[in-house]
Design a protein around this motif. Structure first.
Motif, PDB file in Angstrom:
ATOM      1  N   THR A 137       0.817  -1.217   0.000  1.00  0.00           N
ATOM      2  CA  THR A 137       0.000   0.000   0.000  1.00  0.00           C
ATOM      3  C   THR A 137       0.848   1.264   0.000  1.00  0.00           C
ATOM      4  N   GLU A 138       1.664   1.440   1.040  1.00  0.00           N
ATOM      5  CA  GLU A 138       2.402   2.704   1.186  1.00  0.00           C
ATOM      6  C   GLU A 138       3.456   2.902   0.099  1.00  0.00           C
ATOM      7  N   ARG A 139       4.277   1.878  -0.152  1.00  0.00           N
ATOM      8  CA  ARG A 139       5.360   2.044  -1.119  1.00  0.00           C
ATOM      9  C   ARG A 139       4.831   2.341  -2.524  1.00  0.00           C
ATOM     10  N   PRO A 140       3.822   1.589  -3.028  1.00  0.00           N
ATOM     11  CA  PRO A 140       3.304   1.921  -4.366  1.00  0.00           C
ATOM     12  C   PRO A 140       2.721   3.341  -4.454  1.00  0.00           C
ATOM     13  N   ALA A 141       2.095   3.805  -3.373  1.00  0.00           N
ATOM     14  CA  ALA A 141       1.545   5.168  -3.376  1.00  0.00           C
ATOM     15  C   ALA A 141       2.667   6.197  -3.477  1.00  0.00           C
ATOM     16  N   ILE A 142       3.747   5.985  -2.753  1.00  0.00           N
ATOM     17  CA  ILE A 142       4.888   6.910  -2.800  1.00  0.00           C
ATOM     18  C   ILE A 142       5.566   6.853  -4.171  1.00  0.00           C
ATOM     19  N   VAL A 143       5.704   5.650  -4.730  1.00  0.00           N
ATOM     20  CA  VAL A 143       6.305   5.514  -6.065  1.00  0.00           C
ATOM     21  C   VAL A 143       5.488   6.306  -7.088  1.00  0.00           C
ATOM     22  N   GLU A 144       4.185   6.249  -6.959  1.00  0.00           N
ATOM     23  CA  GLU A 144       3.322   6.995  -7.876  1.00  0.00           C
ATOM     24  C   GLU A 144       3.537   8.504  -7.731  1.00  0.00           C
ATOM     25  N   ARG A 186      11.068  10.766  -2.262  1.00  0.00           N
ATOM     26  CA  ARG A 186      12.303   9.958  -2.269  1.00  0.00           C
ATOM     27  C   ARG A 186      12.750   9.649  -0.841  1.00  0.00           C
ATOM     28  N   LYS A 187      12.658  10.649   0.034  1.00  0.00           N
ATOM     29  CA  LYS A 187      13.042  10.450   1.439  1.00  0.00           C
ATOM     30  C   LYS A 187      12.138   9.410   2.086  1.00  0.00           C
ATOM     31  N   ARG A 188      10.828   9.528   1.869  1.00  0.00           N
ATOM     32  CA  ARG A 188       9.866   8.587   2.458  1.00  0.00           C
ATOM     33  C   ARG A 188      10.071   7.177   1.890  1.00  0.00           C
ATOM     34  N   MET A 189      10.412   7.084   0.609  1.00  0.00           N
ATOM     35  CA  MET A 189      10.664   5.776   0.010  1.00  0.00           C
ATOM     36  C   MET A 189      11.880   5.099   0.635  1.00  0.00           C
ATOM     37  N   ARG A 190      12.925   5.871   0.916  1.00  0.00           N
ATOM     38  CA  ARG A 190      14.103   5.314   1.597  1.00  0.00           C
ATOM     39  C   ARG A 190      13.737   4.812   2.994  1.00  0.00           C
ATOM     40  N   GLU A 191      12.894   5.589   3.711  1.00  0.00           N
ATOM     41  CA  GLU A 191      12.457   5.167   5.050  1.00  0.00           C
ATOM     42  C   GLU A 191      11.672   3.864   4.982  1.00  0.00           C
ATOM     43  N   ILE A 192      10.770   3.766   4.008  1.00  0.00           N
ATOM     44  CA  ILE A 192       9.968   2.550   3.844  1.00  0.00           C
ATOM     45  C   ILE A 192      10.868   1.368   3.509  1.00  0.00           C
ATOM     46  N   ASP A 193      11.813   1.574   2.593  1.00  0.00           N
ATOM     47  CA  ASP A 193      12.716   0.487   2.205  1.00  0.00           C
ATOM     48  C   ASP A 193      13.558   0.007   3.388  1.00  0.00           C
ATOM     49  N   ARG A 194      14.001   0.967   4.222  1.00  0.00           N
ATOM     50  CA  ARG A 194      14.767   0.585   5.423  1.00  0.00           C
ATOM     51  C   ARG A 194      13.910  -0.240   6.366  1.00  0.00           C
ATOM     52  N   GLU A 195      12.666   0.199   6.580  1.00  0.00           N
ATOM     53  CA  GLU A 195      11.776  -0.536   7.486  1.00  0.00           C
ATOM     54  C   GLU A 195      11.434  -1.914   6.918  1.00  0.00           C
ATOM     55  N   LEU A 196      11.224  -2.006   5.616  1.00  0.00           N
ATOM     56  CA  LEU A 196      10.954  -3.310   4.998  1.00  0.00           C
ATOM     57  C   LEU A 196      12.131  -4.263   5.187  1.00  0.00           C
ATOM     58  N   ALA A 197      13.341  -3.759   4.996  1.00  0.00           N
ATOM     59  CA  ALA A 197      14.532  -4.596   5.177  1.00  0.00           C
ATOM     60  C   ALA A 197      14.656  -5.043   6.627  1.00  0.00           C
ATOM     61  N   PHE A 198      14.410  -4.116   7.560  1.00  0.00           N
ATOM     62  CA  PHE A 198      14.474  -4.455   8.985  1.00  0.00           C
ATOM     63  C   PHE A 198      13.444  -5.529   9.329  1.00  0.00           C
TER      64      PHE A 198
END
Length: 159
Positions: A26-33, A54-66
């Motif tokens: 949900t969140e990542r696809p919305a930010i990508v759009e 871009r900043k929010r996408m990096r935060e999401i990617d970090r949380e997904l990896a964690f």
């Protein structure tokens, strides 16, 4: 061989999985759009939507990896399957009484699902460590930041 790793209840693992799925689906696809739209608007250096996205996408990617690493490392322990119900182990709901007969009820859960306000304490918390293996009637001294406190185990329950 028993799986190793910090314990977590099935409900706790489901909550981590739900958070991971929400971020990824949900969140990542919305930010990508938003970032794609903002990138098409020209100068990216002054585009707030692009920079924030871009900043929010990096935060999401970090949380997904964690979350992915954490879910892989954790071991699910179902407290309902506890064979020895007369002692405090992972998943136990314990009723405690201090010397003034003030009562406290805590449930011992995984460190990833602790919530002191709701009475859920992490497996590695000082109170949980002190209570491990205790039976009804046992006295346990807990070392807290405010000093030592003695608790009597009044009741033990498992789901």
């Amino acid at each position: 061989m028993k799986p190793v790793g910090p314990p977590i209840t099935p409900a706790g693992m489901a909550a981590l999985r739900a958070r991971y799925d929400h971020l990824l689906g949900t969140e990542r696809p919305a930010i990508v759009e938003i970032v794609s739209w903002a990138a098409g608007n020209g100068d990216r250096s002054e585009n707030g939507d692009y920079l924030y996205g871009r900043k929010r996408m990096r935060e999401i990617d970090r949380e997904l990896a964690f979350l992915a690493r954490r879910m892989k490392a954790l071991r699910v322990v179902d407290p309902a399957q506890q064979a020895e119900r007369g002692k405090v182990f992972f998943g136990a709901t314990v009723e405690l009484a201090d010397e003034d007969d003030e009562r406290l009820t805590v449930t011992i859960v995984g460190d990833d699902e602790q919530d002191a306000a709701a009475g859920r304490i992490g497996w590695s918390a000082p109170v949980a460590r002190a209570l491990r293996g205790a039976a009804v009637g046992d006295l346990r001294v807990v070392r807290l930041p405010s000093g030592e406190k003695e608790w009597e185990i009044v009741g033990i329950a498992y789901p």
